[in-house]
Write an enzyme that holds these catalytic residues in place. Structure first.
Site, mmCIF file in Angstrom:
data_model
loop_
_atom_site.group_PDB
_atom_site.id
_atom_site.type_symbol
_atom_site.label_atom_id
_atom_site.label_comp_id
_atom_site.label_asym_id
_atom_site.label_seq_id
_atom_site.Cartn_x
_atom_site.Cartn_y
_atom_site.Cartn_z
ATOM 1 N N ASP A 76 -9.823 -6.538 -0.007
ATOM 2 C CA ASP A 76 -9.351 -5.607 0.869
ATOM 3 C C ASP A 76 -8.732 -6.666 2.151
ATOM 4 O O ASP A 76 -9.555 -8.051 1.950
ATOM 5 C CB ASP A 76 -10.445 -4.422 1.736
ATOM 6 C CG ASP A 76 -9.319 -3.919 2.512
ATOM 7 O OD1 ASP A 76 -8.712 -3.577 2.502
ATOM 8 O OD2 ASP A 76 -10.150 -2.533 2.254
ATOM 9 N N ASP B 105 1.167 -1.020 0.397
ATOM 10 C CA ASP B 105 0.470 -0.085 0.211
ATOM 11 C C ASP B 105 1.037 1.128 -0.035
ATOM 12 O O ASP B 105 1.184 1.028 0.803
ATOM 13 C CB ASP B 105 -1.180 -0.112 1.382
ATOM 14 C CG ASP B 105 -1.921 -0.929 1.397
ATOM 15 O OD1 ASP B 105 -2.869 -0.870 0.078
ATOM 16 O OD2 ASP B 105 -1.602 -2.208 2.483
ATOM 17 N N HIS C 219 -11.966 -1.272 8.766
ATOM 18 C CA HIS C 219 -11.278 -2.439 10.020
ATOM 19 C C HIS C 219 -12.166 -2.433 10.749
ATOM 20 O O HIS C 219 -11.128 -4.217 11.604
ATOM 21 C CB HIS C 219 -9.745 -1.061 9.760
ATOM 22 C CG HIS C 219 -8.407 -0.693 8.777
ATOM 23 N ND1 HIS C 219 -9.243 0.326 8.383
ATOM 24 C CD2 HIS C 219 -7.268 -1.660 8.353
ATOM 25 C CE1 HIS C 219 -8.186 0.034 7.230
ATOM 26 N NE2 HIS C 219 -7.574 -0.362 7.284
#
Length: 577
Positions: free
Chosen positions: A353, A170, A281
């Site tokens: 993700d 990332d 998250h």
């Protein structure tokens, strides 16, 4: 190098036909729904024409025919691993790998599970994604290059080893930056939005992509394609702005730049994370807008990135109420297959993700992996337990709960991407932080500086200056102090005109009432609460951003940027234009 689309229309048909031929007796996919008129149709960029040479989709289909079930399952996994080397790790890293995968080293994980890819992870204090970064693989550029070389050496021994494994990270820049030292640091996505020049964006991202390629990385989980429509700390300055059309142009420029350097770009987080304040998250954020608002306010950057030829799209852990209420998009066939594949026409790799994030952990790792593949994902990122994910997919393949055609399709897409990346020569390490690359970053930083309050056209500070900052920003304060001195401004420890810096995570209590100038180094919304005579935004705290800020403060340069998001009570710029 010209960016190319992932699969031109003819190879797209070929991919589907070849996958069907490989899996005898398997039916076709779900029929596409009628395209809503409000959804922008991706159009091929004139520069996104297929390159000459063998068809990557046909090469992938040929290789798939030779793979065992175990090989197929491994190719859709892209976990993280512990350690800064492929083969030599500390006792702590070995213990982490044993808990994650049952073996000691990253190379052994690759061999045991026949992996298609691996993500390099890391974390820092100001990183909104740190919650699922269990370790760090990044120490220095040389260490990263040695690590990626070792990973590719291990992957070359696999049945699919004629093509490189996918090694990603990332590297969005700004608050989400895994590799921080020894490389060119671009500003945040929001700084690019403030600069408002897609050509600058493309050049800067091509420089960044060249450096990632030199380090042995071939996938970047960037750019962030989320349109910022809410006060979101998890997205924030990662977004290029609040205007869908402007964000789409920026995202397309970033895609062309990265892929022009031979690094696969990833559009995230589909179908758009910017209109919710929730953090995926830790929870399942809800996208409450209706379908028309989703089409007009969230999807344009994705369609723009697809038209620019993006090779991957990342599915988001998002409850998209207008399409499939209650189901995270990562696990939604309606969102990924019906919308992204059939309506938007994306033909590349859909990657989840992190599967170690809370919305994905509502099921055991094996069940979650199967659900994600059945929804339409092709690549499973960061499963919380590699063995359980691998065994779950293999068992589902054999009992029919994961159709063989679906797995073959996913692997064929992954291998098609690998064939696109194969045969490229890594740039030399001397390209890292080179002068041309630093200049590309400097131009964006200078174009991004935005003045939201105060008179324009001359020095914004006179006499001695004292630079202050909210807690934990000593390095940035020092960077600005040095840049001001270089610009001819006297800097004193106390008693001067106060220039105060605020950044990610700061609130009203971090402002100074006596500051003559307040500078926002993240999203600029906090500036609405500052009472300084002069308000500036850089959206980033890189050395280039502080140098550009110093030039504006000293009157050596104008502040040409425009805030790409609304700030209550303030204009996009106080300097006209």
């Amino acid at each position: 190098m010209v960016a190319v689309s992932f699969l031109p229309r003819r190879p797209t048909v070929t991919l589907a036909v070849l996958a069907t031929l490989i899996v005898s007796g398997c039916g076709g996919g779900t029929a596409g729904a009628e395209r809503p008129s409000a959804v922008p149709t991706p159009t091929r960029s004139p520069t996104a024409s297929p390159s000459a040479g063998p068809d990557p989709a046909a090469q992938a289909a040929e290789l798939v025919r030779t793979l065992s079930d175990e090989d197929l399952v491994g190719q859709v996994l892209m976990p993280y691993a512990y350690g800064s080397s492929a083969t030599k790790v500390s006792a702590g890293s070995a213990a982490g790998n044993r808990a994650l995968a049952g073996v000691d080293t990253p190379a052994e994980i690759i061999a045991k599970y026949r992996l298609g890819g691996l993500i390099l992870v890391g974390f820092s204090a100001d990183d909104p994604t740190g919650g699922n970064q269990e370790t760090t693989n990044v120490d220095s550029p040389k260490q990263v290059r040695d690590l990626t070389t070792g990973l590719q050496t291990a992957a070359a021994k696999l049945a699919a080893g004629k093509v490189p494994m996918l090694i990603g990270t990332d590297q969005e820049y700004g608050v989400v930056t895994r590799i921080k030292t020894g490389v060119t640091q671009l500003p945040s996505g929001m700084a690019f939005g403030a600069a408002g020049d897609p050509a600058l964006t493309e050049r800067a991202w091509q420089a960044a992509g060249t450096e990632l390629a030199a380090l042995g990385l071939n996938v970047d989980f960037a750019p962030d394609a989320d349109v910022l429509g809410a006060h979101s700390e998890v997205i924030g300055s990662r977004s290029y702005g609040a205007d869908p059309k402007a964000v789409a142009a920026q995202v397309a420029g970033a895609v062309r730049g990265l892929q022009g350097a031979g690094v696969a770009a990833t559009l995230k987080h589909f179908p758009g994370h910017g209109h919710t304040t929730g953090d995926s998250h830790a929870e399942l954020p809800v996208l409450g807008q209706d379908r028309a608002a989703l089409d007009s306010g969230d999807l344009p950057p994705f369609t723009g990135g697809i038209a620019a030829g993006a090779w991957l799209v990342m599915s988001g852990h998002l409850d998209t109420r207008a399409i499939d209420p209650g189901t995270p998009a990562t696990f939604s066939h309606k969102v990924l297959t019906d919308l992204l594949r059939n309506q938007l026409g994306f033909t590349g790799v859909i990657v989840t993700d992190g599967m170690n994030m809370a919305p994905a952990k509502r099921w055991p790792a094996g069940e979650a992996a199967v659900r994600a593949l059945n929804a339409g994902n092709d690549l499973l990122l960061m499963p919380p337990n590699i063995g359980q994910a691998y065994d779950g997919v293999l068992a589902a393949l054999r009992d029919g709960s994961l159709p063989r055609a679906r797995l073959v399709d996913a692997v064929t897409r992954v291998l098609t991407l690998k064939f696109r990346l194969a045969g490229r020569t890594a740039p030399p390490m001397s390209t890292l932080a080179s002068k041309p690359h630093q200049e590309a970053a400097r131009k964006v930083a200078a174009a991004a500086v935005t003045q939201l309050r105060g008179d324009c056209g001359g020095p914004l500070v006179r006499g001695a200056v004292t630079v202050t900052a909210s807690g934990g920003r000593d390095r940035t304060r020092a960077l600005l102090s040095d840049a001001l001195r270089a610009a001819g401004v006297k800097v004193v420890a106390s008693g001067g005109t106060v220039v105060h810096l605020v950044g990610y995570g700061d609130g009203a209590s971090d402002l100074r009432s006596d500051a003559a100038v307040t500078v926002g180094m993240d999203t600029p919304d906090l500036l609405a609460k500052a009472n300084s005579k002069v308000l500036l935004a850089t959206y980033s705290s890189t050395a280039a951003a502080m140098s550009a800020l110093a030039d504006v403060l000293a009157g050596r340069a104008a502040a040409p940027g425009h805030a790409p998001v609304p700030v209550a009570g303030l204009p996009a710029t106080s300097c006209g234009g």
